[in-house]
Design an enzyme around this catalytic site. Structure first.
Site, PDB file in Angstrom:
ATOM      1  N   ASP A  68     -34.771 -35.999  -7.418  1.00  0.00           N
ATOM      2  CA  ASP A  68     -35.222 -35.249  -6.249  1.00  0.00           C
ATOM      3  C   ASP A  68     -36.482 -35.829  -5.616  1.00  0.00           C
ATOM      4  O   ASP A  68     -36.991 -35.278  -4.632  1.00  0.00           O
ATOM      5  CB  ASP A  68     -35.419 -33.768  -6.582  1.00  0.00           C
TER       6      ASP A  68
ATOM      7  N   HIS B 246     -40.736 -32.879  -9.793  1.00  0.00           N
ATOM      8  CA  HIS B 246     -41.524 -31.776 -10.336  1.00  0.00           C
ATOM      9  C   HIS B 246     -42.031 -32.127 -11.738  1.00  0.00           C
ATOM     10  O   HIS B 246     -41.310 -32.743 -12.524  1.00  0.00           O
ATOM     11  CB  HIS B 246     -40.683 -30.496 -10.434  1.00  0.00           C
TER      12      HIS B 246
ATOM     13  N   HIS C 214     -38.145 -27.813 -17.232  1.00  0.00           N
ATOM     14  CA  HIS C 214     -39.097 -26.716 -16.984  1.00  0.00           C
ATOM     15  C   HIS C 214     -39.051 -25.648 -18.083  1.00  0.00           C
ATOM     16  O   HIS C 214     -39.924 -24.772 -18.115  1.00  0.00           O
ATOM     17  CB  HIS C 214     -38.821 -26.049 -15.639  1.00  0.00           C
TER      18      HIS C 214
ATOM     19  N   ASP D  80     -38.713 -36.962 -12.451  1.00  0.00           N
ATOM     20  CA  ASP D  80     -38.370 -35.888 -11.530  1.00  0.00           C
ATOM     21  C   ASP D  80     -39.539 -35.647 -10.570  1.00  0.00           C
ATOM     22  O   ASP D  80     -40.701 -35.902 -10.899  1.00  0.00           O
ATOM     23  CB  ASP D  80     -38.080 -34.618 -12.333  1.00  0.00           C
TER      24      ASP D  80
END
Length: 308
Positions: free
Chosen positions: A245, A166, A127, A164
Protein backbone atom coordinates in the site's frame (compact mmCIF):
# COMPACT_ATOMS: atom_id res chain seq x y z
CA UNK A 1 14.85 -24.78 -5.76
CA UNK A 2 11.41 -23.23 -6.07
CA UNK A 3 9.40 -20.51 -4.35
CA UNK A 4 6.41 -21.87 -2.48
CA UNK A 5 3.07 -20.05 -2.87
CA UNK A 6 0.84 -20.64 0.14
CA UNK A 7 -2.82 -19.77 0.21
CA UNK A 8 -6.15 -21.34 1.12
CA UNK A 9 -9.78 -20.93 -0.04
CA UNK A 10 -10.83 -20.10 3.54
CA UNK A 11 -8.95 -16.79 3.22
CA UNK A 12 -11.54 -15.69 0.64
CA UNK A 13 -14.47 -16.19 3.01
CA UNK A 14 -13.60 -13.44 5.50
CA UNK A 15 -15.09 -10.09 4.49
CA UNK A 16 -16.08 -6.94 6.37
CA UNK A 17 -18.72 -5.46 4.06
CA UNK A 18 -18.91 -4.46 0.40
CA UNK A 19 -17.43 -1.04 1.19
CA UNK A 20 -14.31 -2.38 2.87
CA UNK A 21 -10.96 -2.14 1.02
CA UNK A 22 -9.58 -5.28 2.73
CA UNK A 23 -11.68 -7.59 0.60
CA UNK A 24 -11.55 -11.06 -1.00
CA UNK A 25 -11.00 -9.44 -4.39
CA UNK A 26 -7.42 -8.69 -3.29
CA UNK A 27 -6.49 -12.37 -3.47
CA UNK A 28 -8.47 -12.85 -6.67
CA UNK A 29 -6.59 -9.95 -8.31
CA UNK A 30 -3.28 -11.56 -7.36
CA UNK A 31 -4.40 -14.88 -8.85
CA UNK A 32 -5.44 -13.21 -12.10
CA UNK A 33 -2.12 -11.38 -12.40
CA UNK A 34 -0.15 -14.56 -11.72
CA UNK A 35 -1.83 -16.14 -14.74
CA UNK A 36 -1.50 -13.04 -16.93
CA UNK A 37 2.20 -12.67 -16.14
CA UNK A 38 2.87 -16.41 -16.53
CA UNK A 39 4.77 -16.37 -13.25
CA UNK A 40 2.46 -19.17 -12.15
CA UNK A 41 4.93 -21.54 -13.80
CA UNK A 42 7.79 -20.32 -11.59
CA UNK A 43 6.16 -21.03 -8.25
CA UNK A 44 4.86 -24.13 -6.56
CA UNK A 45 1.40 -23.87 -5.09
CA UNK A 46 0.78 -25.26 -1.63
CA UNK A 47 -2.66 -25.25 0.00
CA UNK A 48 -1.60 -27.41 2.94
CA UNK A 49 -2.17 -24.52 5.36
CA UNK A 50 -3.49 -25.99 8.61
CA UNK A 51 -5.58 -24.13 11.13
CA UNK A 52 -3.06 -22.60 13.54
CA UNK A 53 -3.39 -24.26 16.90
CA UNK A 54 -3.69 -22.37 20.15
CA UNK A 55 -0.18 -23.22 21.31
CA UNK A 56 1.26 -21.46 18.24
CA UNK A 57 -0.88 -18.38 18.79
CA UNK A 58 0.05 -18.27 22.48
CA UNK A 59 3.70 -17.68 21.57
CA UNK A 60 2.57 -14.18 20.53
CA UNK A 61 -0.93 -13.54 21.87
CA UNK A 62 -2.49 -13.71 25.29
CA UNK A 63 -5.09 -16.32 26.13
CA UNK A 64 -7.57 -13.54 26.79
CA UNK A 65 -7.05 -12.16 23.30
CA UNK A 66 -7.50 -15.55 21.62
CA UNK A 67 -10.66 -16.14 23.65
CA UNK A 68 -11.97 -12.68 22.77
CA UNK A 69 -11.56 -13.23 19.04
CA UNK A 70 -13.12 -16.69 19.27
CA UNK A 71 -16.06 -15.49 21.35
CA UNK A 72 -16.68 -12.42 19.19
CA UNK A 73 -17.15 -14.54 16.08
CA UNK A 74 -20.78 -14.03 14.95
CA UNK A 75 -23.18 -16.71 13.81
CA UNK A 76 -24.45 -14.33 11.14
CA UNK A 77 -23.84 -10.78 10.04
CA UNK A 78 -20.89 -8.80 11.39
CA UNK A 79 -19.32 -8.25 14.80
CA UNK A 80 -17.34 -5.02 15.13
CA UNK A 81 -13.87 -4.99 16.70
CA UNK A 82 -13.22 -1.32 15.95
CA UNK A 83 -14.43 1.22 13.39
CA UNK A 84 -12.43 -0.44 10.60
CA UNK A 85 -12.26 -4.06 11.74
CA UNK A 86 -15.07 -6.60 12.01
CA UNK A 87 -15.74 -10.30 11.86
CA UNK A 88 -18.17 -12.31 9.78
CA UNK A 89 -19.01 -15.97 10.49
CA UNK A 90 -15.91 -17.11 8.55
CA UNK A 91 -13.34 -14.71 10.01
CA UNK A 92 -12.23 -16.94 12.89
CA UNK A 93 -11.44 -19.82 10.53
CA UNK A 94 -9.78 -17.53 7.97
CA UNK A 95 -7.59 -15.95 10.66
CA UNK A 96 -6.49 -19.36 11.91
CA UNK A 97 -5.82 -20.45 8.33
CA UNK A 98 -3.74 -17.33 7.60
CA UNK A 99 -1.54 -17.91 10.64
CA UNK A 100 -1.42 -21.62 9.80
CA UNK A 101 -0.21 -20.88 6.27
CA UNK A 102 2.63 -18.76 7.66
CA UNK A 103 3.60 -21.62 9.99
CA UNK A 104 3.39 -24.21 7.20
CA UNK A 105 5.55 -22.02 4.95
CA UNK A 106 8.10 -21.68 7.74
CA UNK A 107 8.25 -25.45 8.19
CA UNK A 108 8.57 -26.03 4.45
CA UNK A 109 11.38 -23.51 4.00
CA UNK A 110 13.36 -24.67 7.03
CA UNK A 111 12.94 -28.30 5.97
CA UNK A 112 14.28 -27.40 2.51
CA UNK A 113 11.18 -28.09 0.42
CA UNK A 114 11.32 -24.52 -0.91
CA UNK A 115 14.09 -21.95 -0.86
CA UNK A 116 11.58 -19.29 0.10
CA UNK A 117 7.83 -18.80 0.22
CA UNK A 118 5.09 -16.22 -0.18
CA UNK A 119 1.79 -16.46 1.67
CA UNK A 120 -1.18 -14.92 -0.15
CA UNK A 121 -3.32 -14.76 2.96
CA UNK A 122 -5.93 -12.62 4.64
CA UNK A 123 -6.84 -11.31 7.11
CA UNK A 124 -3.47 -9.56 7.41
CA UNK A 125 -1.64 -9.48 10.72
CA UNK A 126 0.96 -6.82 11.48
CA UNK A 127 -1.35 -4.51 13.45
CA UNK A 128 -2.51 -7.33 15.76
CA UNK A 129 -0.88 -6.76 19.15
CA UNK A 130 -0.41 -9.50 21.74
CA UNK A 131 -3.67 -8.48 23.45
CA UNK A 132 -5.56 -6.50 20.81
CA UNK A 133 -7.03 -6.96 17.33
CA UNK A 134 -7.05 -3.78 15.23
CA UNK A 135 -6.41 -2.31 11.80
CA UNK A 136 -8.00 -5.18 9.79
CA UNK A 137 -5.83 -7.69 11.77
CA UNK A 138 -6.76 -10.41 14.29
CA UNK A 139 -3.65 -12.58 14.75
CA UNK A 140 -0.13 -11.52 13.83
CA UNK A 141 0.78 -14.01 11.11
CA UNK A 142 4.43 -13.02 10.71
CA UNK A 143 5.07 -12.83 14.46
CA UNK A 144 3.47 -16.25 15.00
CA UNK A 145 5.63 -17.73 12.21
CA UNK A 146 8.83 -16.11 13.52
CA UNK A 147 8.20 -17.37 17.05
CA UNK A 148 7.51 -20.82 15.60
CA UNK A 149 10.91 -20.76 13.92
CA UNK A 150 12.58 -19.82 17.19
CA UNK A 151 10.66 -22.17 19.49
CA UNK A 152 10.07 -25.25 17.32
CA UNK A 153 13.05 -25.20 14.96
CA UNK A 154 15.57 -23.82 17.43
CA UNK A 155 16.74 -20.83 15.40
CA UNK A 156 18.69 -18.21 17.35
CA UNK A 157 18.23 -15.08 15.23
CA UNK A 158 15.45 -14.06 12.86
CA UNK A 159 14.86 -10.79 11.06
CA UNK A 160 11.43 -9.32 10.36
CA UNK A 161 11.18 -6.83 7.49
CA UNK A 162 8.03 -4.68 7.14
CA UNK A 163 7.57 -2.39 4.13
CA UNK A 164 3.84 -1.76 4.51
CA UNK A 165 2.82 1.91 4.38
CA UNK A 166 1.57 1.59 7.97
CA UNK A 167 3.83 0.88 10.96
CA UNK A 168 3.63 -2.73 12.14
CA UNK A 169 2.77 -1.81 15.71
CA UNK A 170 1.63 -5.32 16.57
CA UNK A 171 4.87 -6.92 15.44
CA UNK A 172 6.89 -4.31 17.32
CA UNK A 173 4.83 -4.95 20.47
CA UNK A 174 5.43 -8.69 20.15
CA UNK A 175 9.20 -8.44 19.74
CA UNK A 176 10.28 -5.25 21.51
CA UNK A 177 13.41 -6.03 23.51
CA UNK A 178 13.75 -9.61 22.20
CA UNK A 179 17.42 -9.84 21.21
CA UNK A 180 16.70 -12.87 19.00
CA UNK A 181 14.66 -10.69 16.63
CA UNK A 182 15.73 -7.69 14.55
CA UNK A 183 12.81 -5.80 13.00
CA UNK A 184 13.42 -3.33 10.16
CA UNK A 185 10.55 -1.23 8.84
CA UNK A 186 9.67 1.72 6.70
CA UNK A 187 6.31 3.47 7.03
CA UNK A 188 4.55 6.73 6.32
CA UNK A 189 4.54 9.06 9.32
CA UNK A 190 2.53 10.65 10.80
CA UNK A 191 -0.08 8.13 9.75
CA UNK A 192 -2.16 5.29 11.20
CA UNK A 193 -1.49 3.75 13.72
CA UNK A 194 0.58 6.81 14.78
CA UNK A 195 3.35 4.76 16.34
CA UNK A 196 6.92 3.71 15.67
CA UNK A 197 8.68 7.07 15.68
CA UNK A 198 9.28 7.58 19.41
CA UNK A 199 10.94 5.45 22.11
CA UNK A 200 12.07 2.85 19.61
CA UNK A 201 13.35 -0.39 21.21
CA UNK A 202 17.01 -1.24 20.46
CA UNK A 203 16.14 -4.26 18.30
CA UNK A 204 13.97 -2.16 15.98
CA UNK A 205 15.18 -0.18 12.96
CA UNK A 206 12.19 2.05 12.30
CA UNK A 207 12.35 4.46 9.38
CA UNK A 208 9.37 6.85 9.47
CA UNK A 209 9.02 8.68 6.16
CA UNK A 210 6.94 11.70 5.18
CA UNK A 211 4.02 11.44 2.78
CA UNK A 212 4.89 11.49 -0.92
CA UNK A 213 8.30 9.88 -0.37
CA UNK A 214 9.41 8.23 -3.60
CA UNK A 215 11.44 5.16 -4.39
CA UNK A 216 14.93 6.63 -4.48
CA UNK A 217 14.57 8.10 -0.98
CA UNK A 218 13.26 4.77 0.31
CA UNK A 219 16.15 2.89 -1.31
CA UNK A 220 18.65 5.29 0.23
CA UNK A 221 17.13 4.88 3.68
CA UNK A 222 17.23 1.09 3.41
CA UNK A 223 20.82 1.17 2.19
CA UNK A 224 21.97 3.44 5.01
CA UNK A 225 19.82 2.22 7.91
CA UNK A 226 18.53 -1.32 7.38
CA UNK A 227 21.38 -3.07 5.64
CA UNK A 228 24.22 -2.33 8.13
CA UNK A 229 22.09 -3.63 11.00
CA UNK A 230 21.09 -6.74 9.06
CA UNK A 231 24.70 -7.51 8.17
CA UNK A 232 25.66 -7.06 11.81
CA UNK A 233 22.78 -9.23 13.03
CA UNK A 234 23.32 -12.11 10.55
CA UNK A 235 19.79 -13.54 10.66
CA UNK A 236 19.28 -17.27 10.28
CA UNK A 237 15.90 -16.66 8.60
CA UNK A 238 14.03 -13.64 7.28
CA UNK A 239 10.31 -12.94 7.55
CA UNK A 240 8.61 -10.23 5.51
CA UNK A 241 5.43 -8.31 6.25
CA UNK A 242 4.79 -7.58 2.59
CA UNK A 243 2.40 -4.65 2.38
CA UNK A 244 2.09 -3.01 -1.03
CA UNK A 245 0.00 0.00 0.00
CA UNK A 246 3.02 2.32 -0.28
CA UNK A 247 2.43 2.10 -4.05
CA UNK A 248 1.75 5.50 -5.60
CA UNK A 249 -1.62 4.27 -6.95
CA UNK A 250 -2.90 3.16 -3.53
CA UNK A 251 -5.35 5.59 -1.96
CA UNK A 252 -5.00 4.17 1.56
CA UNK A 253 -1.51 5.63 1.75
CA UNK A 254 0.26 8.60 0.28
CA UNK A 255 3.65 7.25 -0.74
CA UNK A 256 5.31 7.08 -4.13
CA UNK A 257 6.64 3.54 -4.64
CA UNK A 258 6.19 1.50 -7.81
CA UNK A 259 6.69 -2.16 -8.69
CA UNK A 260 10.40 -1.75 -9.39
CA UNK A 261 10.90 -0.38 -5.90
CA UNK A 262 9.29 -3.43 -4.32
CA UNK A 263 11.44 -5.64 -6.53
CA UNK A 264 14.57 -3.74 -5.43
CA UNK A 265 13.65 -4.02 -1.73
CA UNK A 266 12.99 -7.75 -2.17
CA UNK A 267 16.35 -8.14 -3.88
CA UNK A 268 18.16 -6.54 -0.94
CA UNK A 269 16.35 -8.85 1.47
CA UNK A 270 17.12 -11.86 -0.70
CA UNK A 271 20.82 -10.98 -0.73
CA UNK A 272 20.87 -10.85 3.07
CA UNK A 273 19.06 -14.18 3.29
CA UNK A 274 21.42 -15.83 0.82
CA UNK A 275 24.47 -14.59 2.68
CA UNK A 276 23.43 -15.49 6.23
CA UNK A 277 20.22 -17.55 6.21
CA UNK A 278 20.64 -20.21 3.49
CA UNK A 279 18.22 -18.14 1.41
CA UNK A 280 15.37 -18.80 3.85
CA UNK A 281 12.57 -16.23 3.52
CA UNK A 282 8.87 -16.39 4.37
CA UNK A 283 6.88 -13.43 3.11
CA UNK A 284 3.28 -12.78 4.17
CA UNK A 285 0.81 -10.44 2.48
CA UNK A 286 -0.22 -7.43 4.56
CA UNK A 287 -1.71 -4.31 2.92
CA UNK A 288 -2.28 -3.24 -0.68
CA UNK A 289 -5.74 -2.06 -1.69
CA UNK A 290 -5.57 -0.79 -5.25
CA UNK A 291 -6.22 -4.14 -6.89
CA UNK A 292 -4.16 -3.58 -10.02
CA UNK A 293 -1.18 -2.05 -8.20
CA UNK A 294 -1.32 -4.80 -5.56
CA UNK A 295 -1.35 -7.61 -8.10
CA UNK A 296 1.47 -6.12 -10.18
CA UNK A 297 3.57 -5.50 -7.07
CA UNK A 298 3.09 -9.04 -5.78
CA UNK A 299 4.26 -10.39 -9.14
CA UNK A 300 7.37 -8.15 -8.97
CA UNK A 301 7.99 -9.42 -5.42
CA UNK A 302 7.57 -13.05 -6.51
CA UNK A 303 9.78 -12.69 -9.57
CA UNK A 304 12.58 -11.48 -7.31
CA UNK A 305 12.01 -14.21 -4.73
CA UNK A 306 12.09 -16.78 -7.52
CA UNK A 307 15.18 -15.10 -9.03
CA UNK A 308 13.56 -14.80 -12.45
Amino acid sequence: MTTGFFSHPDCLLHEMGEWHPECPARLQAIEDQLIASRIDMLIERDESAPLADESALLRVHTQAHIDFVRNTSPVEGYAAIDADTSMNPHTWQAALRAAGAAIAATDAVIEGRYENAFCAIRPPGHHAEPARAMGFCFFNNVAVAARHALAVHGLSRVAVIDFDVHHGNGTEAAFAGDSRVLMCSIFQHPFYPFSGADQVPPNMVNVPLPARTKGMEVREAIDLLWLPRLHEFKPEMVFISAGFDAHREDDLGNMGLVENDFAWITGQIRAIAERYAKGRIVSCLEGGYNLSALARSVVAHLRTLADF
